[in-house]
Motif scaffolding. Structure first.
Motif, short mmCIF file in Angstrom:
data_model
loop_
_atom_site.label_atom_id
_atom_site.label_comp_id
_atom_site.label_asym_id
_atom_site.label_seq_id
_atom_site.Cartn_x
_atom_site.Cartn_y
_atom_site.Cartn_z
N HIS A 4 32.89 2.80 49.68
CA HIS A 4 32.30 4.07 50.08
C HIS A 4 30.80 3.92 50.32
N SER A 167 24.60 -1.65 43.60
CA SER A 167 25.67 -0.81 43.07
C SER A 167 26.73 -0.65 44.15
N HIS A 169 30.02 1.24 45.27
CA HIS A 169 30.84 2.43 45.05
C HIS A 169 32.11 2.27 45.89
N THR A 170 33.24 2.09 45.22
CA THR A 170 34.50 1.80 45.91
C THR A 170 35.62 2.66 45.36
N TYR A 173 36.22 1.55 41.87
CA TYR A 173 35.09 1.86 41.00
C TYR A 173 34.56 3.24 41.38
N SER A 174 35.46 4.24 41.30
CA SER A 174 35.12 5.59 41.71
C SER A 174 34.40 6.37 40.60
N PRO A 177 30.02 2.90 39.45
CA PRO A 177 29.95 1.79 40.39
C PRO A 177 29.95 0.43 39.71
#
Length: 220
Positions: A4, A167, A169-170, A173-174, A177
């Motif tokens: 993201h 960092s 943000h995926t 890893y919501s 991060p």
């Protein structure tokens, strides 16, 4: 997984300058010259001050995610524009405008319970899928290098000294991060990274890992 956003502090020199202003009350000129004398800038000091060095790092990450971007696609807010400096040892009032402007920015941030950091961002909408050689449309990503206000006590505010910070943000890893942080690399680590890239490229074009024993036989 799908990315993201990637948010980082990818210019050690620029953030050392900003930390000096916000955390120690130095003028831009004073913090700039201290950072320069510590040898933390690129050979071309203005590549850091104009945000180009940080933007080039973002460009690498964006292309790895599959976005066919160019440097001009990145929104860059420079700390200082290029100008003629006869000698960095005799700088006096060449950055008077930046002294005043950044002192004001620091005061405004402090009044909100914030400090300043030179932040690099990649925002993907929709998220960039990983795990394949995807090519994403460049209109689906926003990439920037900006001086931002960050809350005191936040992750970015706590990054001080010659450190890199990333960092990720995926999807996976919501809630929080994935954070990668480490010191400015030395020559040995840089050389190791370059060698790793060369080997990865060689394997991608069909080179085989013959192993140390095969290499010894070939050289004998």
């Amino acid at each position: 997984d799908a990315v993201h956003a990637i948010v980082g502090l990818m210019s050690v020199s620029a953030n050392m300058v900003i930390c000096g202003i916000c955390d120690e009350g130095l003028t831009f000129t004073e913090s700039l010259l201290r950072t320069y004398n510590q040898g933390l800038f690129e050979d071309d000091t203005f590549s850091d001050l104009e945000g180009v060095d940080a933007a080039e790092k973002l460009l690498i990450l964006a292309r790895e995610l599959g976005y066919p971007l160019h440097l001009e696609d990145i929104d860059i807010e420079p700390l200082a524009m290029r100008r003629e400096i006869a000698s960095w040892d005799s700088v006096t009032n060449e950055f008077a405008a930046e002294d005043a402007a950044l002192a004001q920015r620091a005061r405004e941030a402090a009044a909100k319970g914030c400090t300043l950091r030179y932040v690099q961002r990649i925002q993907c909408d929709p998220p960039a899928e990983l795990g394949g050689r995807h090519t994403h449309h460049s209109s689906n990503v926003k990439v920037s290098v900006k001086l931002e206000e960050v809350l005191l006590g936040s992750t970015h505010a706590l990054v001080q000294g010659p450190l890199y910070h990333f960092s990720f943000h995926t999807d996976r890893y919501s809630q929080a991060p994935l954070v990668v942080q480490g010191p400015l690399s030395d020559a040995a680590n840089t050389a190791s990274g370059i060698l790793g890239d060369i080997l990865r490229i060689a394997r991608s074009v069909g080179a085989k890992d013959r192993g140390p024993m095969a290499l010894q036989h070939a050289s004998s």
